[in-house]
Scaffold this active site. Sequence first.
Site, PDB file in Angstrom:
ATOM      1  CB  THR A 176      33.349  37.132  44.862  1.00 43.40           C
ATOM      2  OG1 THR A 176      32.851  38.425  44.489  1.00 43.40           O
ATOM      3  CG2 THR A 176      33.329  36.982  46.367  1.00 43.40           C
ATOM      4  CE  LYS A 177      31.821  41.641  41.897  1.00 44.10           C
ATOM      5  NZ  LYS A 177      31.904  41.695  43.362  1.00 44.10           N
TER       6      LYS A 177
END
Length: 376
Positions: free
Chosen positions: A182-183
């Site tokens: 997700t980063k």
Amino acid sequence: MSFDIPLCNPDLTGNEAKYALEAIQSGWIGTGPFIKRFEAEFARLSGARAAVACANGTVALHLALRAMGLEAGDEVIVPSFTYVATANAVRLCGAEPVFVDVEPETWCIDPVLAEQAITPRTKGIMPVDLYGHPADLDAINRLAAIYGLWVVEDAAEAALAKYRGRPVGGLAQVTTFSFHLTKVFTSGEGGAVTLNDDKVEAFIRMISSHGMDPERRFYFPVSGYNYRLTNISAGLLCAQIERHEAFLARRAAIFRLYHDVLRGTPGIGFRPVAPWATLSPWLFSITVDADEFGRTRHQVMAGLAEHKIDSRPFFIPVHTLPPFRESAGQRKAHCPVTDRLCRSGINLPTYTTMTDGQVEEVTKTIKAMVKSNPRS
């Protein structure tokens, strides 16, 4: 359930495939040159003397705490509003997290409450740069200096953030990052520790590779772990760092569009940003006042899902989770700001390849759910 607009979607449109193939063709799929390249480039971006690549953000925290000498019976002050990995890493060392509330102005650890939580067993403070917003590091560092504590900063969600114009990564004794799917930067899994101390760096490198003495092969002066990042993963990260300015610009534009379209929607609140902070645009955060909006946070998320739009609730307060509930209760942990935010918050889809049309689809769906009647 599959979503037409996912919460996140990695941008692998640069040199990711090229560098991964280079690693495969060279045979250097474990260790290799991309690791050193990534460490040098990420240290520079983070304003730190050095970066140590590792397998994920959780082991980065564990390495940092081991390097600080955390042991069984020690205490570490931790905000309750964080992902559970922050507290789990403390427990991995046999120590105990002591939970405090966050500031409503930043959603990060409240330095005043942190000072009140200090006991003779306290060894350190772990501020969390929640949802891309840096904690007040000057205040935390001053507090640590007064009481002889160390500071390990959990910046898992805050790559490219700035605190008073300085990059997050070189402002605490040790800072940790995550490169989960997700980063902002991702290699699927991955992490890094950034720091400025040669001796701490040497210790972290040793224990992240089984505890082997770098000067004497197969001699292990300490017990360690296999927490290393692969050369293939480092290649993916190198390709993404090459485009960090474009990543930052696009995500910031998505944040602005969300804010502009949702501004004035009854019951929708936004993540506050302190005047001294430059946010890392990770996931766009909103809060839902059910009385004003006419629907609960859960109903809003369900409505988004019906339109094939993914979303994520805010973290559950860690002091209320089963592994920590008893000890937090014994310490009379009281975190009303955290409790309120975690009941009402939603993170919306945010990723570099997201189009303006997709952002507008998310906002249109939210605005269409506003009801004038009280919540049901």
